[in-house]
Design an enzyme around this catalytic site. Structure first.
Site, mmCIF file in Angstrom:
data_model
loop_
_atom_site.group_PDB
_atom_site.id
_atom_site.type_symbol
_atom_site.label_atom_id
_atom_site.label_comp_id
_atom_site.label_asym_id
_atom_site.label_seq_id
_atom_site.Cartn_x
_atom_site.Cartn_y
_atom_site.Cartn_z
ATOM 1 N N GLY A 40 4.975 -5.705 -5.108
ATOM 2 C CA GLY A 40 3.568 -5.475 -4.815
ATOM 3 C C GLY A 40 3.050 -4.270 -5.549
ATOM 4 O O GLY A 40 3.806 -3.370 -5.940
ATOM 5 N N GLY A 42 -0.763 -1.752 -5.705
ATOM 6 C CA GLY A 42 -2.120 -1.520 -5.231
ATOM 7 C C GLY A 42 -2.616 -0.154 -5.634
ATOM 8 O O GLY A 42 -2.037 0.512 -6.504
ATOM 9 N N PHE A 44 -2.544 2.667 -4.126
ATOM 10 C CA PHE A 44 -1.737 3.842 -3.790
ATOM 11 C C PHE A 44 -0.377 3.831 -4.489
ATOM 12 O O PHE A 44 0.340 4.822 -4.458
ATOM 13 C CB PHE A 44 -1.503 3.916 -2.277
ATOM 14 C CG PHE A 44 -2.733 4.299 -1.508
ATOM 15 C CD1 PHE A 44 -3.865 4.775 -2.152
ATOM 16 C CD2 PHE A 44 -2.763 4.167 -0.129
ATOM 17 C CE1 PHE A 44 -5.007 5.118 -1.441
ATOM 18 C CE2 PHE A 44 -3.896 4.513 0.591
ATOM 19 C CZ PHE A 44 -5.017 4.986 -0.069
ATOM 20 N N GLY A 45 0.007 2.738 -5.089
ATOM 21 C CA GLY A 45 1.300 2.723 -5.748
ATOM 22 C C GLY A 45 1.925 1.362 -5.763
ATOM 23 O O GLY A 45 1.240 0.343 -5.691
ATOM 24 N N THR A 47 5.263 -1.344 -4.483
ATOM 25 C CA THR A 47 6.233 -1.677 -3.444
ATOM 26 C C THR A 47 7.382 -2.432 -4.098
ATOM 27 O O THR A 47 7.162 -3.327 -4.920
ATOM 28 C CB THR A 47 5.589 -2.551 -2.347
ATOM 29 O OG1 THR A 47 4.462 -1.865 -1.806
ATOM 30 C CG2 THR A 47 6.583 -2.840 -1.242
ATOM 31 N N ASP A 161 -7.189 -2.039 9.800
ATOM 32 C CA ASP A 161 -7.161 -2.899 8.620
ATOM 33 C C ASP A 161 -6.456 -4.227 8.925
ATOM 34 O O ASP A 161 -5.579 -4.670 8.190
ATOM 35 C CB ASP A 161 -6.484 -2.194 7.447
ATOM 36 C CG ASP A 161 -6.875 -2.805 6.095
ATOM 37 O OD1 ASP A 161 -7.907 -3.495 6.030
ATOM 38 O OD2 ASP A 161 -6.150 -2.583 5.119
#
Length: 556
Positions: A40, A42, A44-45, A47, A161
């Site tokens: 993954g 996104g 923020f960084g 995965t 969220d």
């Protein structure tokens, strides 16, 4: 393979590589967490799927903080949100439907969060692959997420969220897991609203969230939006327009695209109210509304029991009450409706001590949703002695959410006495008839799953080498977990060699024999010994690392 975690490299290396063959960066974090591949990416960084080399290569997830934000204030906020996820997961503690926090640390100038890996896919991917969800499927999502959210809110956390991408369905058990607490917010114990930075996902967040306010029922709004998107298959478009929302009149129009029962429509509409004060105020309220619709009022109420006819009527979802044990610990009890069933094994199944199969009438009662955990045991065992001393940590296998074991029938009696003294309720062990009735949950097969069980459905036959966290596997139709396998469960009854002269009213069967009944099998038992009808016994003062229990009571 071994994944380089250097964001400027990301080279795939051979297994067991220590330093990246391309850039020379260390492959393994904290000398134990080895990345396998990117799963993954996104704002923020990234995965990564990983393994924990100090736990026999157990799969885990590495979340790497790598923000794209520019400017010191934006970077600071991004860092706070990443750190917040670790803090919230720590504060929440153990829950079988929230991936465990394993570690949080800096390395080589970057922040890393290590979390339990849940094998499965999120509901957005499932929607894209299989199409829209049926009403029954959405109800199941709704019920499971409401129970998780009540746990989250009880711990003074608002997720903020809720959306299909943050709900993972386990490919092993089908259970749902709530992930991504990076934008969650803690609320004070006395004030349940607080001005917060605007976060969340457009198309799911409620109106107040975009004004900088959140409430526990802000999560309920987002959950309802999740449900109508799963029902219809319609998502918000890239340009911000939304086929399910009429922006001119500021109202949801999802019922143009799908027809559902009046009951579900009513619940979702109330969850989707613009004003927080007009919504349900808690996840428990929503659960109660759903259950009132599906269960005849003559059967059972969470606060009151009454006599009912002997017709077997089963709720589609469990009614629960929760006793607060203190120290952020709760005991969840499931309402078991009364009815008639055939106790014992039919011809061609089982042993002589399970004969003859006979009709038993059961009155309504409450039963523990799962076996007593070690955390629950330690809390109650620390209370003042009533009859006998209790070891605070008796278990062979250690873990807060593992079932307590190595406890005798006498120990379980003392636990019930202390629990009753603390809560004011008459807690006890279930009778043997109550236990089998609750285990079967309106089934007549050897297992509540059917004719056979597998190691993916039940912890048995030494697959895991020990007990597993309660609630890990699929519950029965009454909403009870771990009725097969994991730990043997004490019943109130004395041992009898068969059912000759057995009571037919579900009450405890007493005798002078010092041997007491155990039911359900355990983590090391073969399938035959985990059947609904299988009976075992040991003396009341004995214990082993397979013996545990769950509690019952006759009113909430």
């Amino acid at each position: 393979m071994s994944q380089c975690l250097n964001p400027e490299c990301l080279q795939q290396n051979p297994p067991k590589t220590i330093l990246c063959q391309s850039c020379g960066s260390k492959i393994v974090l904290q000398e134990r967490y080895r990345g396998i591949r990117v799963i993954g990416e996104g704002g923020f960084g990234r995965t990564f799927l990983a393994v924990d080399e100090q736990r026999l290569d157990t799969p885990c997830v590495i979340k790497q903080f790598l923000p794209q934000q520019s400017g010191s204030s934006a970077l600071k906020k991004a860092t706070e949100l990443f750190e917040q996820e670790a803090i919230r997961l720590k504060d929440l503690g153990k829950n079988p439907h929230i991936p465990d926090l394993l570690a949080f640390f800096p390395q080589e100038g970057r922040l890393y969060l290590i979390q339990e890996f849940i094998e499965g896919q999120n509901l957005l991917n499932e929607l894209r692959q299989k199409g829209t969800f049926s009403e029954s499927e959405v109800k199941k999502v709704l019920i499971e997420l409401l129970q998780i959210l009540q746990f989250v809110h009880d711990h003074k956390v608002i997720h903020r969220d809720i959306k299909p991408e943050n709900i993972i369905k386990s490919s092993q058990t089908g259970a749902l897991f709530l992930i991504d607490f990076g934008v969650s917010k803690e609320v004070g114990s006395n004030v349940l609203t607080k001005l917060v930075t605007i976060t969340g996902t457009p198309g799911y967040a409620p109106p107040e969230q975009f004004r900088g306010m959140v409430f526990p029922n802000s999560d309920l709004y987002s959950l309802a939006v999740t449900c109508i998107r799963l029902l219809t298959g319609y998502l918000q478009r890239i340009d911000g327009t939304d086929p399910l929302f009429d922006s001119m009149n500021m109202q949801w129009v999802w019922k143009k695209y799908i027809s559902v029962s009046y009951e579900l429509e009513t619940v979702l509409d109330k969850m989707l109210q613009d004003l927080s004060m007009n919504r349900f105020q808690s996840a428990t309220e929503v659960l109660s509304a759903l259950q009132r619709q599906e269960i005849s009022p003559t059967i059972i109420s969470p606060n009151h029991f009454q006599q009912i006819s002997t017709t077997i009527i089963y709720p589609t979802q469990p009614i629960l009450f929760r006793d607060n044990l203190g120290n952020d610990l709760f005991l969840e009890m499931v309402a078991i409706p009364g009815g008639i069933f055939l106790m014992g094994s039919p011809a061609g199944e089982g042993y002589k001590n399970e004969k003859l199969q006979h009709e038993v009438t059961i009155s309504p009662f409450y039963m523990g949703k799962s076996p007593i955990t070690q955390a629950q045991w330690e809390r109650i065992a620390s209370l003042p002695k009533i009859n006998i001393d209790l070891k605070v940590k008796p278990s062979h296998f250690q873990g807060a959410n593992l079932p307590v074991e190595k406890v005798s029938w006498l120990d379980a009696q003392e636990f019930c006495a202390r629990l009753g003294e603390y809560t004011g309720k008459m807690y006890r062990l279930p009778s043997e008839a109550e236990w089998e009735y609750a285990c079967r949950a309106n089934t007549t097969t050897p297992f509540y799953f059917g004719e056979t069980i597998t190691k993916d459905l039940v912890n048995h036959d030494n697959k895991y080498g020990q007990t597993t966290d309660v609630g890990k596997f699929t519950p029965n139709d009454f909403g009870l977990y771990d009725m097969h396998g994991n730990v043997w469960e004490w019943c109130e009854d004395a041992w009898h060699k068969d059912y000759t002269n057995a009571p037919n009213d579900g009450n405890t069967w007493i005798s002078d024999d010092n041997k007491r009944i155990l039911r359900g099998g355990s983590w090391f038992q073969d399938p035959e010994n985990c059947r609904c009808a299988y009976r075992n016994y040991i003396v009341a003062s004995a214990n082993n690392y397979g013996s545990g229990f769950r509690v019952a009571c006759s009113s909430g």
